[in-house]
Design a protein around this motif. Sequence first.
Motif, PDB file in Angstrom:
ATOM      1  N   MET A  12       0.844  -1.180   0.000  1.00  0.00           N
ATOM      2  CA  MET A  12       0.000   0.000   0.000  1.00  0.00           C
ATOM      3  C   MET A  12       0.881   1.231   0.000  1.00  0.00           C
ATOM      4  N   ASP A  13       0.538   2.178  -0.799  1.00  0.00           N
ATOM      5  CA  ASP A  13       1.252   3.441  -0.859  1.00  0.00           C
ATOM      6  C   ASP A  13       0.515   4.440   0.022  1.00  0.00           C
ATOM      7  N   LEU A  14       1.154   4.868   1.085  1.00  0.00           N
ATOM      8  CA  LEU A  14       0.529   5.858   1.967  1.00  0.00           C
ATOM      9  C   LEU A  14       0.732   7.271   1.441  1.00  0.00           C
ATOM     10  N   GLY A  15       1.356   7.388   0.291  1.00  0.00           N
ATOM     11  CA  GLY A  15       1.511   8.680  -0.375  1.00  0.00           C
ATOM     12  C   GLY A  15       2.128   9.724   0.533  1.00  0.00           C
ATOM     13  N   PRO A  16       1.483  10.884   0.617  1.00  0.00           N
ATOM     14  CA  PRO A  16       2.052  11.980   1.403  1.00  0.00           C
ATOM     15  C   PRO A  16       1.801  11.857   2.905  1.00  0.00           C
ATOM     16  N   TYR A  17       1.153  10.778   3.332  1.00  0.00           N
ATOM     17  CA  TYR A  17       0.829  10.637   4.750  1.00  0.00           C
ATOM     18  C   TYR A  17       2.103  10.387   5.551  1.00  0.00           C
ATOM     19  N   SER A  18       2.251  11.116   6.593  1.00  0.00           N
ATOM     20  CA  SER A  18       3.395  10.969   7.477  1.00  0.00           C
ATOM     21  C   SER A  18       3.037   9.962   8.570  1.00  0.00           C
ATOM     22  N   ILE A  19       3.806   8.892   8.691  1.00  0.00           N
ATOM     23  CA  ILE A  19       3.547   7.891   9.729  1.00  0.00           C
ATOM     24  C   ILE A  19       3.990   8.448  11.077  1.00  0.00           C
ATOM     25  N   GLN A  20       3.051   8.421  12.027  1.00  0.00           N
ATOM     26  CA  GLN A  20       3.302   8.948  13.365  1.00  0.00           C
ATOM     27  C   GLN A  20       3.656   7.846  14.367  1.00  0.00           C
ATOM     28  N   HIS A  21       2.971   6.691  14.216  1.00  0.00           N
ATOM     29  CA  HIS A  21       3.129   5.639  15.228  1.00  0.00           C
ATOM     30  C   HIS A  21       2.761   4.294  14.622  1.00  0.00           C
ATOM     31  N   LEU A  22       3.486   3.257  15.024  1.00  0.00           N
ATOM     32  CA  LEU A  22       3.169   1.877  14.645  1.00  0.00           C
ATOM     33  C   LEU A  22       2.895   1.091  15.915  1.00  0.00           C
ATOM     34  N   TYR A  23       1.895   0.209  15.861  1.00  0.00           N
ATOM     35  CA  TYR A  23       1.543  -0.578  17.039  1.00  0.00           C
ATOM     36  C   TYR A  23       1.072  -1.966  16.602  1.00  0.00           C
ATOM     37  N   GLU A  24       1.628  -3.011  17.193  1.00  0.00           N
ATOM     38  CA  GLU A  24       1.165  -4.373  16.925  1.00  0.00           C
ATOM     39  C   GLU A  24       0.274  -4.811  18.078  1.00  0.00           C
ATOM     40  N   ASP A  25      -0.977  -5.177  17.774  1.00  0.00           N
ATOM     41  CA  ASP A  25      -1.919  -5.554  18.832  1.00  0.00           C
ATOM     42  C   ASP A  25      -1.784  -7.031  19.190  1.00  0.00           C
ATOM     43  N   SER A  26      -2.626  -7.491  20.093  1.00  0.00           N
ATOM     44  CA  SER A  26      -2.554  -8.868  20.585  1.00  0.00           C
ATOM     45  C   SER A  26      -2.925  -9.900  19.528  1.00  0.00           C
ATOM     46  N   CYS A  27      -3.570  -9.464  18.441  1.00  0.00           N
ATOM     47  CA  CYS A  27      -3.921 -10.358  17.330  1.00  0.00           C
ATOM     48  C   CYS A  27      -2.900 -10.281  16.199  1.00  0.00           C
ATOM     49  N   LYS A  28      -1.772  -9.630  16.472  1.00  0.00           N
ATOM     50  CA  LYS A  28      -0.680  -9.482  15.500  1.00  0.00           C
ATOM     51  C   LYS A  28      -1.050  -8.611  14.301  1.00  0.00           C
ATOM     52  N   GLN A  29      -2.013  -7.710  14.487  1.00  0.00           N
ATOM     53  CA  GLN A  29      -2.381  -6.733  13.464  1.00  0.00           C
ATOM     54  C   GLN A  29      -1.487  -5.513  13.657  1.00  0.00           C
ATOM     55  N   LEU A  30      -1.040  -4.909  12.569  1.00  0.00           N
ATOM     56  CA  LEU A  30      -0.199  -3.733  12.653  1.00  0.00           C
ATOM     57  C   LEU A  30      -1.047  -2.488  12.430  1.00  0.00           C
ATOM     58  N   TRP A  31      -1.103  -1.629  13.427  1.00  0.00           N
ATOM     59  CA  TRP A  31      -1.855  -0.378  13.360  1.00  0.00           C
ATOM     60  C   TRP A  31      -0.890   0.725  12.980  1.00  0.00           C
ATOM     61  N   ILE A  32      -1.327   1.573  12.041  1.00  0.00           N
ATOM     62  CA  ILE A  32      -0.480   2.630  11.508  1.00  0.00           C
ATOM     63  C   ILE A  32      -1.218   3.949  11.671  1.00  0.00           C
ATOM     64  N   SER A  33      -0.730   4.795  12.539  1.00  0.00           N
ATOM     65  CA  SER A  33      -1.336   6.118  12.676  1.00  0.00           C
ATOM     66  C   SER A  33      -0.544   7.076  11.798  1.00  0.00           C
ATOM     67  N   THR A  34      -1.273   7.894  11.060  1.00  0.00           N
ATOM     68  CA  THR A  34      -0.650   8.803  10.103  1.00  0.00           C
ATOM     69  C   THR A  34      -1.171  10.214  10.297  1.00  0.00           C
ATOM     70  N   SER A  35      -0.616  11.110   9.526  1.00  0.00           N
ATOM     71  CA  SER A  35      -1.054  12.505   9.561  1.00  0.00           C
ATOM     72  C   SER A  35      -2.472  12.671   9.036  1.00  0.00           C
ATOM     73  N   GLN A  36      -3.019  11.645   8.376  1.00  0.00           N
ATOM     74  CA  GLN A  36      -4.365  11.730   7.800  1.00  0.00           C
ATOM     75  C   GLN A  36      -5.319  10.661   8.320  1.00  0.00           C
ATOM     76  N   GLY A  37      -4.987  10.018   9.419  1.00  0.00           N
ATOM     77  CA  GLY A  37      -5.902   9.045   9.988  1.00  0.00           C
ATOM     78  C   GLY A  37      -5.246   7.720  10.329  1.00  0.00           C
ATOM     79  N   LEU A  38      -6.088   6.732  10.567  1.00  0.00           N
ATOM     80  CA  LEU A  38      -5.665   5.440  11.080  1.00  0.00           C
ATOM     81  C   LEU A  38      -5.857   4.348  10.038  1.00  0.00           C
ATOM     82  N   PHE A  39      -4.868   3.446   9.959  1.00  0.00           N
ATOM     83  CA  PHE A  39      -4.900   2.302   9.058  1.00  0.00           C
ATOM     84  C   PHE A  39      -4.471   1.064   9.828  1.00  0.00           C
ATOM     85  N   ARG A  40      -4.858  -0.100   9.289  1.00  0.00           N
ATOM     86  CA  ARG A  40      -4.460  -1.377   9.910  1.00  0.00           C
ATOM     87  C   ARG A  40      -3.993  -2.318   8.803  1.00  0.00           C
TER      88      ARG A  40
END
Length: 82
Positions: free
Chosen positions: A1-29
């Motif tokens: 996935m291309d996050l384009g101009p979105y700046s990644i702020q934080h990465l978090y792996e949850d208990s189900c091994k999903q990777l959460w990606i917080s960006t300057s334009q919202g939240l992705f998983r």
Amino acid sequence: MDLGPYSIQHLYEDSCKQLWISTSQGLFRYDPNSDNFFSYTGVMPYYSSHFIFEDSGNRIWMGTLGAGIYQLENPYEIAESI
């Protein structure tokens, strides 16, 4: 996935091994099992998210810059596949 101009702020792996990606334009998983990305931009406004946390009830919490804290109680049911 291309996050384009979105700046990644934080990465978090949850208990189900999903990777959460917080960006300057919202939240992705990212789901490594299906190799799919999911967007939460339709669930909440476009706010810059700065931290992600999972509590003992498996709820995902996200802190934003200037818009408070959001809680996703059923985060796997409300996402949009992208």
